[in-house]
Design a protein around this motif. Structure first.
Motif, short mmCIF file in Angstrom:
data_model
loop_
_atom_site.label_atom_id
_atom_site.label_comp_id
_atom_site.label_asym_id
_atom_site.label_seq_id
_atom_site.Cartn_x
_atom_site.Cartn_y
_atom_site.Cartn_z
N ASP A 72 -2.72 17.38 -40.20
CA ASP A 72 -3.97 17.47 -39.29
C ASP A 72 -4.40 18.91 -38.80
O ASP A 72 -5.12 19.15 -38.22
N GLU A 76 -8.82 19.10 -35.36
CA GLU A 76 -9.26 18.86 -34.06
C GLU A 76 -9.86 19.97 -33.73
O GLU A 76 -10.41 20.04 -32.73
N THR A 77 -10.31 21.09 -34.71
CA THR A 77 -10.77 22.31 -34.21
C THR A 77 -12.33 22.49 -35.21
O THR A 77 -11.97 22.75 -36.44
N SER A 78 -13.13 22.83 -34.50
CA SER A 78 -14.26 23.02 -35.28
C SER A 78 -14.36 24.68 -35.87
O SER A 78 -13.62 25.36 -35.57
N TYR A 82 -16.43 28.79 -30.12
CA TYR A 82 -16.27 28.07 -28.94
C TYR A 82 -16.74 29.06 -27.95
O TYR A 82 -16.03 30.30 -27.80
N LEU A 104 -20.60 21.21 -24.81
CA LEU A 104 -19.48 20.19 -24.94
C LEU A 104 -18.96 19.69 -23.95
O LEU A 104 -18.48 18.48 -23.82
N GLY A 125 -6.67 22.56 -32.13
CA GLY A 125 -7.52 21.83 -31.26
C GLY A 125 -7.50 22.02 -29.67
O GLY A 125 -7.87 21.42 -28.80
N ARG A 126 -6.61 23.21 -29.41
CA ARG A 126 -6.54 23.70 -28.11
C ARG A 126 -7.09 25.06 -27.57
O ARG A 126 -7.20 25.90 -28.62
N GLU A 140 -7.19 20.62 -24.08
CA GLU A 140 -7.54 20.04 -25.37
C GLU A 140 -9.01 19.74 -25.61
O GLU A 140 -9.83 19.28 -24.50
N ASP A 142 -10.57 18.07 -27.76
CA ASP A 142 -11.38 16.67 -27.86
C ASP A 142 -11.93 15.86 -26.59
O ASP A 142 -12.57 15.17 -26.49
N SER A 143 -10.72 16.13 -25.56
CA SER A 143 -10.86 15.51 -24.27
C SER A 143 -11.23 16.22 -23.07
O SER A 143 -11.54 15.96 -22.11
#
Length: 309
Positions: A72, A76-78, A82, A104, A125-126, A140, A142-143
């Protein structure tokens, strides 16, 4: 005079000694002729030395194979940038091609976190955000779940941060931090700080998948972007930022690289002022990409998943 026969017979029976032999009758070694080798008996019992054995050089050790990335990796990261706003604490995704922001959300790090001051983003993704309460949080993406880390921020002081891969042939990366005088590596497992070398002044950091580590130094005269040796902090090359104003007029700044270019987020003091975004090429060509954004961007994070050209 004639000799008698008796005298002759007596001479034959008497064996002459060597001294009595005429010189022409003594045994002699034949004279060596030119071009002939003379045989000389070798009475030396010492064995001839053996030739030196060839030097054996140990082969270079095989480089350790690069482990494959997780399945993965970067999922989870664009690949975009950011950003975090000092005013409302919100995260925005910045498109470096169009120069636009996308909201976001706001990480809920609690009432005591204070305001955000700097940011970095990992491949998994962090996001890591330093807050004015001298704390470092992991979010995180995503959340937007927020967790305080064990880092003793006050021991190192205010810092900027950014990720860079170990080298150009790997996906593995490290998080670097920089205060006003020191470059260090931050272990995101133990959150221990490992100083590497000195820096000329306060900076923000960014890195890429080519293993390059860069810093922006707005307090220098003139202001500069510098590539830093990732083990010592020594500048390797620099780009002069002719558009940067006097350091006394700068309120907040942030910095990232994407697609081979650099992006400087700059807000000056003044009523109603907001962040402006400048794109800087590797040769120093500058373009005002976003003006009057209505935001106060204090941190930009880009993962090493982002393109490098």
């Amino acid at each position: 005079m004639m000799l008698s026969a008796g005298c002759a017979r007596e001479t034959l029976l008497a064996l002459p000694t060597e001294e009595a032999l005429p010189e022409s009758s003594q045994t002699s070694t034949p004279e060596q002729q030119p071009g002939e080798a003379q045989d000389t008996p070798n009475n030396d019992s010492t064995p001839e030395p053996e030739p030196d054995a060839p030097t054996v050089v140990d082969p270079e050790p095989e480089p350790e194979p690069i482990p494959p990335p997780p399945e993965d990796d970067c999922a989870e990261t664009s690949e975009l940038l950011y950003t975090v706003d000092k005013g409302n604490g919100a995260l925005y995704l910045f498109d470096p091609v169009r120069g636009t922001f996308r909201y976001l959300g706001i990480p809920d790090c609690g009432p005591f976190a204070g305001t955000p001051t700097s940011m970095a983003v990992a491949r998994n993704g962090r996001a890591y955000i330093r807050y004015s309460s001298q704390t470092l949080y992991v979010i995180e993406l995503d959340s937007l779940e927020c967790t305080e880390t064990a880092m003793q921020v006050s021991a190192f002081g205010s810092f900027g941060m950014g990720y860079a891969t170990l080298h150009a042939e790997t996906w593995e990366d490290e998080l670097f931090i920089a205060n006003r005088s020191t470059l260090a590596r931050l272990d995101t497992t133990t959150f221990s700080v490992h100083p590497l070398g000195g820096l000329p002044s306060q900076s923000e950091l960014t890195g890429n998948a080519r293993g390059e580590l860069w810093g922006v130094f707005p307090l220098e005269s003139p202001a500069q972007i510098m590539e830093l040796d990732r083990e010592t902090g020594i500048p390797l090359q620099s780009i002069t930022l002719s558009f940067m104003p006097s350091p006394t007029t700068i309120d907040t700044f942030a910095f990232a690289t994407w697609g081979g270019d650099f992006f400087v987020f700059l807000r000056l003091y003044g009523m109603g002022a907001s962040t402006q975004v400048y794109r800087v090429s590797p040769t120093g060509t500058t373009e005002l990409l976003s003006q009057d954004t209505g935001r106060n961007i204090v941190g930009v994070g880009v993962s090493t998943c982002a393109p490098t050209h």
